[in-house]
Motif scaffolding. Structure first.
Motif, PDB file in Angstrom:
ATOM      1  N   THR B  26       0.838  -1.205   0.000  1.00 26.19           N
ATOM      2  CA  THR B  26       0.000   0.000   0.000  1.00 26.19           C
ATOM      3  C   THR B  26       0.867   1.246   0.000  1.00 26.19           C
ATOM      4  O   THR B  26       0.682   2.158  -0.808  1.00 26.19           O
ATOM      5  N   MET B  27       1.852   1.290   0.882  1.00 22.26           N
ATOM      6  CA  MET B  27       2.706   2.471   0.978  1.00 22.26           C
ATOM      7  C   MET B  27       3.496   2.677  -0.316  1.00 22.26           C
ATOM      8  O   MET B  27       3.788   3.800  -0.700  1.00 22.26           O
ATOM      9  N   ALA B  28       3.807   1.567  -1.001  1.00 28.41           N
ATOM     10  CA  ALA B  28       4.623   1.672  -2.209  1.00 28.41           C
ATOM     11  C   ALA B  28       3.781   1.913  -3.474  1.00 28.41           C
ATOM     12  O   ALA B  28       4.312   1.858  -4.572  1.00 28.41           O
ATOM     13  N   GLY B  29       2.485   2.140  -3.323  1.00 25.65           N
ATOM     14  CA  GLY B  29       1.715   2.577  -4.489  1.00 25.65           C
ATOM     15  C   GLY B  29       0.515   1.736  -4.866  1.00 25.65           C
ATOM     16  O   GLY B  29      -0.275   2.137  -5.713  1.00 25.65           O
ATOM     17  N   THR B  30       0.369   0.549  -4.307  1.00 29.89           N
ATOM     18  CA  THR B  30      -0.778  -0.279  -4.673  1.00 29.89           C
ATOM     19  C   THR B  30      -1.576  -0.604  -3.417  1.00 29.89           C
ATOM     20  O   THR B  30      -1.094  -1.324  -2.542  1.00 29.89           O
ATOM     21  N   GLU B  31      -2.761  -0.046  -3.352  1.00 33.25           N
ATOM     22  CA  GLU B  31      -3.549  -0.247  -2.156  1.00 33.25           C
ATOM     23  C   GLU B  31      -3.975  -1.707  -2.048  1.00 33.25           C
ATOM     24  O   GLU B  31      -4.472  -2.285  -3.006  1.00 33.25           O
ATOM     25  N   ARG B 472       9.599   5.335  -3.513  1.00 34.93           N
ATOM     26  CA  ARG B 472       8.523   4.501  -2.998  1.00 34.93           C
ATOM     27  C   ARG B 472       9.044   3.224  -2.347  1.00 34.93           C
ATOM     28  O   ARG B 472       8.434   2.700  -1.428  1.00 34.93           O
ATOM     29  N   TYR B 476       8.190   6.819   1.441  1.00 28.35           N
ATOM     30  CA  TYR B 476       7.962   8.264   1.501  1.00 28.35           C
ATOM     31  C   TYR B 476       8.214   8.807   2.917  1.00 28.35           C
ATOM     32  O   TYR B 476       8.457   9.987   3.094  1.00 28.35           O
ATOM     33  N   ASP B 477       8.158   7.910   3.906  1.00 32.24           N
ATOM     34  CA  ASP B 477       8.398   8.370   5.272  1.00 32.24           C
ATOM     35  C   ASP B 477       9.839   8.859   5.463  1.00 32.24           C
ATOM     36  O   ASP B 477      10.123   9.600   6.403  1.00 32.24           O
TER      37      ASP B 477
END
Lengths: 347, 799
Positions: B26-31, B472, B476-477
């Protein structure tokens, strides 16, 4: 009795009676008797012209002195009486629970209120609010934003097309599906540095239900200059969230895809209902998506003749209705545009 | 895209909890949402076997279904059409939590009496079990499903449900997701090994493939398998397809679907005996061609549609759906397996034009790579031989006119920092990209690489794309948060925004509630509101609309307000005051429409009955007063003149005029219009074009000094003909020197004045800038005023 003697007696009589008088009515009667048009004092004053000069002077002065004295005493008496009335007013009965004479109360639409509140936050960070056309060219809504014809991203924004042929059908006209066309319109005309927010209506070809309507509001924002970074994007949007949602609300930035930004970002805030542990409202994720954002795509900058090697910038777009829905616990988006006063008066 | 965790584990070691895998993706772009098929959510669902199906005695469309549940039998009512005795199904007993097939919400199953027959339990569809969105029929389980066993024991799976963004078609495959997971968890990737015998004669001797339109088909690969036997797929395969939301059909179709899910490459199997001449040609359709697709619908084709044809006819719509004329059936013995690559825009055009969205078209239109065709073809060939027997012909067909070198992109570490605002080491950048399958070559430049993307990443074309990859995967953190520090831009204020805000606030202050209505409306509502046909100007029509209520763009706000008033009158007693400030849309020739900002307000004349307010009746002057006050705020003084707006009451309306510009209308609504909106009481309305008004509000007036000498007030009551207007009197008095202010304080007709006359009473305030006025001076001017009023208007001073 000479006139002067009469004046003297009149004075004695009048002041004596005034001292006795106790109510507003008695005082008014006293005023008529001693200072009125038909009073003895007035008779004397009117008769002055018939007197010899010496006498006229003497009597006139005496009579006017008396008049002044009586008027003064009257005013003192009245003041005393009014003070007494105020002092005893506490004993009167007034039902203070009776309704007051009301003035009509009008309110701004909750969406207007939220847009103002949001715009104000960005304006205070140096952004300028602008508006753009709702009926747009395909070019501004899609092409120039790196969404060419037959791009699958078009499917995620079901479009309402205008039944009007321009240039023999070569320039399709549509109802803008997002506020992003204003990125292009602004950058076509102005050079960086730029900081702009654009609130406005957008449209989608969608059947109406509790979470979908064909018209809704978005607010777009973008900043372009040398050395604008994704750290600035995160900082600016976090600052917005901190002011709008409160300092304790956690914020999450994750990767997402929009054709007109690269890298792409989605910002979510912690779900207020479950505090991040997952519930129905946030579909068990603990997070509520608030906006899409990213660094403006180099192809978008190139198209408006801004050199992406020199300039960079970020852009974001946020749906408006979702915000008051979360804030006030509204579960049906149609209520905003149903004009029911029982709903609108609550904001 | 649904990916069962067990399947994923075949390619990548997973030693993190499923929730953590979901979070990283999710964090890397795919929920990703996690679905647990079975387990808790299927408590109370058991496998059943249909023993008998009878027609419901009181309803033709319903069936009475008797189900064997191992230890007992139950009869329930069911509306699904696809029920046959012997089928294995999922049976939910009373008390089970299911997803309602229509509302999509969860609900506890209760006993129900349907047309007189009590039903205690239910035969479930896939949707009711949360497996897929399919609710057309009940879910039929494989025959080996044991009746009486909990469904969860037979079918339980943890499934990652991915919302794949349009740029990542590679993630529409289990291997693609495995690659992503491997990169995000630092684990190695294991790909299936493909090997099979090719005992048949060379494929070129049996099949020929020609790509007529290589612009739409960069590559076409095919294999041929003879002597296969069509049948059902084994249980493991069916279960996987079901877990991914696909329905098992037969071993050939299931094998192609399985490999599509595994590799992301759509495949199609033709019944080779039905391919005329053994010839495949990939070409644009001709104008009059048509095909019946696998879903039994006849599709008309056009010359923009790419098709697969044999020597005589079209056998498939390329990349979208196969044709019924070459469909694999029970009698099929030879399979021509297609694994091709098609132009994404062409597939998007065709799939949307035909309103035919398939698993294949979704992948092709998102641009998958031609390199994928060959490995997927070989994998599918191997699987078919495994499942259906047969002999593969020697070799494969591979026509590849669109072969391209993989693009090389320069990546500067400095650019990563310039865009992200954080510095990563060159090693970290390089390692991150390599973990995703990119190749990185060092260049002569400092901190600079030449990057070649892996063939499955069709979405990477510029340096910024690589920057996103780095960001990503690292997360992003890791990017700090900073406030904008660049110089503040110049601003050119847009006065309309502030003006709109001010107008809204003033009206709210006057007790008007703001409403916002849809800009989309119907011709009927506009005609009703404006009492005007045909509409002038004609409203702009949309070419695709959901409902006729929203077919046109509004040319007036009145319809919204009147509809709102009528709606609220059903439950409101007191006075209603509403306004809307928004755009109307006026067509322009060969250009975007004009979108002026309009303001419209309405007041209903209902009486306020609450103590201690006096009942207030509205009239023309109530609504005119609102407009006058509103305009006075920005310092605009408006004139009003008779008008003839067809939507307004004849004779009780006026045009609002500012410096000769007509800006709108004010007055009483035409009762016919009110009636058309089901409103039975008088309605007062004003409408102002704010875009035209705005220029009159801009600029500053010079300050006027406060008078230093006292004013003298004089009251005069005039008797004039009833037709003499206040404006006429005003114009005359205003023209005299020393007159500072004129207030009309009474208008009277009745017994005290002669018939046909009226009395107007004014208070005139006289003032001089130079000195205190004497009575004599004022008397003189007042007499001059009276003389002129007598002369011009026949006014007589009232005794």
């Amino acid at each position: 009795m000479s006139l002067l003697e009469q004046i003297g007696k009149l004075k004695e009589e009048a002041l004596g009676e005034l001292a006795e008088a106790s109510g507003a009515k008695e005082i008014e009667a006293w005023r008529i008797r001693y200072l009125g048009k038909k009073s003895r004092l007035n008779d004397i004053l009117r008769g002055l012209s018939n007197l010899l000069l010496d006498e006229r002077k003497e009597v006139g002065a005496g009579a006017n002195r008396l008049k002044a004295e009586l008027e003064k005493s009257l005013s003192q008496k009245e003041q005393a009486l009014s003070r007494k009335q105020i002092e005893s007013a506490g004993e009167e009965y007034l039902d203070v629970s009776l309704p007051g004479r009301s003035l009509p109360v009008g309110r701004l639409h909750p969406v207007t209120q939220v847009i103002d509140e949001m715009s104000q936050i960005f304006i205070s960070m140096g952004f300028q609010a602008l508006e753009g056309p709702e009926v747009e060219w395909d070019y501004y809504n899609f092409e120039a934003l790196n969404i060419p014809k037959e791009h699958p991203a078009r499917d995620t924004m079901a479009t309402l097309w205008v039944d009007y042929e321009t240039d023999g059908g070569d320039r399709p006209m549509l109802l803008r599906t997002h506020t992003s066309p204003m990125q292009i319109r602004v950058m076509e005309k102005a050079q960086p540095p730029l900081r702009v927010v654009v609130p406005g209506k957008v449209y989608r070809y969608e059947a109406t239900d509790a979470t979908h309507i064909p018209m809704f509001f978005q607010i777009e924002g973008f900043a372009i200059d040398k050395n604008i970074t994704m750290a600035d994007l995160k900082g600016t949007l976090y600052e917005f969230s901190r002011r709008f949602f409160g300092r304790d609300r956690k914020v999450r930035f994750r990767c997402d895809y929009f054709p007109f930004v690269e890298p792409g970002v989605e910002m979510a805030i912690e779900c207020a209902v479950c505090k991040g542990s997952g519930c129905r409202l946030c579909s068990n994720s603990g997070w509520i998506e608030i906006l899409g954002a990213g660094m403006v795509h180099p192809k978008v900058l190139e198209r408006v003749n801004i050199d992406p090697e020199v300039y960079s910038g970020f852009a974001f777009g946020m749906g408006i209705e979702r915000i008051p829905m979360l804030r006030y616990g509204i579960d049906d988006i149609r209520l905003f545009y149903g004009s029911d006063l029982r709903f609108l008066r609550q904001f | 895209m649904k990916v069962p965790l067990k399947w994923l584990k075949e390619y990548v070691d997973i030693n993190l909890p499923p929730a953590e895998i979901a979070r990283r993706l999710t964090m890397a772009g795919t929920e990703v949402s996690l679905q647990s098929l079975g387990g808790e959510s299927w408590r109370g669902v058991v496998i059943g076997e249909i023993v008998a199906v009878e027609v419901h005695p009181n309803a033709d469309r319903l069936r009475l279904v008797t189900v064997n549940l191992g230890v007992e039998e139950q009869t329930v009512v069911c509306g699904a059409p696809n029920l046959t005795a012997g089928d294995k199904i999922a049976f939910a007993s009373v008390g089970t939590e299911l997803i309602d097939g229509y509302s999509g919400k969860k609900a506890i199953l209760k006993p129900a009496k349907i047309r007189g027959v009590t039903s205690c339990g239910m035969v479930c569809s896939e949707k009711e079990l949360g497996i897929s969105d399919s609710h057309e029929g009940i879910m039929v389980l494989p025959p080996e499903a044991p009746p009486g066993k909990p469904l969860a024991d037979f079918l339980a799976e943890i499934v990652l449900d991915l919302e794949v963004t349009p740029n990542r078609p590679d993630l529409l495959s289990v291997i693609g997701v495995a690659r992503e997971v491997a990169a995000l968890t630092n684990q190695p990737l294991t790909l299936p090994e493909v090997e099979y015998e090719e005992p048949g004669s060379p494929i070129e001797e049996q099949v020929s493939v020609t790509i007529v339109d290589p612009d739409l088909c960069p590559r076409y690969c095919a294999s041929l398998i003879n002597g296969i036997k069509i049948g059902e797929s084994p249980e493991w395969l069916k279960q996987r397809l079901l877990a991914c939301g696909m329905r098992p059909i037969n071993n050939i179709v299931d094998a192609t679907n399985y490999v599509m899910l595994e590799y992301g490459q759509p495949l199609h199997g033709f019944d080779f005996d039905r391919i005329k001449g053994g010839k495949i040609s990939v070409r644009r359709a001709t104008k009059d061609e048509a095909i019946v697709t696998l879903d039994d619908a006849e599709r008309k084709l056009d010359s923009n549609t790419l098709v697969i044809a044999d020597s005589e006819r079209v056998v498939a719509i390329a990349g979208v759906m196969g044709g019924a004329n070459s469909e694999v059936s029970e009698r099929t013995t030879s399979i021509l397996l297609e694994s091709a690559n098609f132009n994404p825009a062409s597939i998007h055009y065709t799939s949307h034009g035909l309103r035919l969205v398939s698993e294949a078209s979704i992948r092709f239109e998102r641009s998958i790579r031609p390199e994928l065709t060959e490995p997927a073809l070989k994998r599918a060939t191997q699987l078919i031989i495994e499942l259906a027997g047969g002999e593969a012909a020697k070799g494969i067909i591979d026509v590849y006119p669109g072969k391209k070198e993989q693009k090389k992109i320069r990546l500067r570490a400095g650019e990563v920092e310039r865009l992200l605002g954080v510095k990563f080491s060159t090693e970290q950048i390089k390692d991150t990209l390599i973990s995703l399958g990119f190749k990185a070559e060092k260049t002569t430049g400092e901190a600079e690489f030449i990057i070649t993307s892996p063939y499955w990443r069709s979405d990477i074309s510029i340096e910024a794309d690589l920057v996103e990859e780095v960001a990503r995967v690292i997360g992003y953190d890791a990017i700090p948060m900073t406030m904008l520090s660049s110089s503040l831009p110049q601003q050119d204020p847009e006065p309309m925004l502030d003006f709109k805000k001010e107008v809204k606030q003033v009206l709210a202050g006057y007790g008007f509630q703001e409403i916002i209505g849809y800009s989309l409306t119907s011709r009927e509502v506009l005609e009703k509101a404006l009492a005007c046909t045909p509409l002038e100007p004609p409203p702009i029509r949309l070419s695709n609309t959901m409902t006729v209520d929203q077919e046109y763009l509004r040319t007036s706000l009145r319809g919204n307000l009147l509809t709102a008033l009528a709606t609220n009158l059903r439950h409101e007693e007191g006075a209603i005051r509403l306004f809307e400030l928004g755009r109307i849309y006026l067509p322009r020739n060969n250009d975007l429409p004009e979108e002026p900002e309009y303001l419209c307000g309405i007041m209903s004349s209902e009486i306020e009955k609450a103590w201690p307010n006096q009942p207030q009746y509205l009239d023309f002057f109530s609504v005119k007063g609102v407009v006058e006050s509103l305009l006075a705020k920005p310092g605009v003084s408006a004139g009003f003149k008779e008008s003839n707006d067809s939507g307004m009451y004849p004779g009780r309306q006026a045009a609002v005029v500012v410096d000769k510009d007509e800006l709108g209308v004010v007055g009483e609504l035409n009762p016919k219009v009110a009636e058309a909106f089901d409103i039975s009481q008088p309605v007062y309305l004003f409408e102002i074009d704010l875009s035209k008004l705005l220029p009159h509000t801009i600029g500053y007036k010079l300050y006027k000094p406060i008078a230093r000498f006292p004013a003298v007030m004089r009251d005069i009551a005039l008797v004039v003909d009833a037709k003499v207007t206040h404006r006429q009197v005003l114009e005359i008095i205003k023209g005299f020197p020393l007159v500072e202010k004129i207030t009309l304080f009474d208008v009277y007709t009745g017994k005290q004045v002669p018939a046909g006359k009226k009395s107007l009473a004014y208070r005139i305030s006289f003032q001089s800038k130079e000195h205190t006025l004497t009575d004599k001076e004022v008397d003189k001017v007042q007499q001059q005023i009276l003389d002129k009023l007598a002369d011009k208007l026949g006014a007589v001073l009232r005794a």
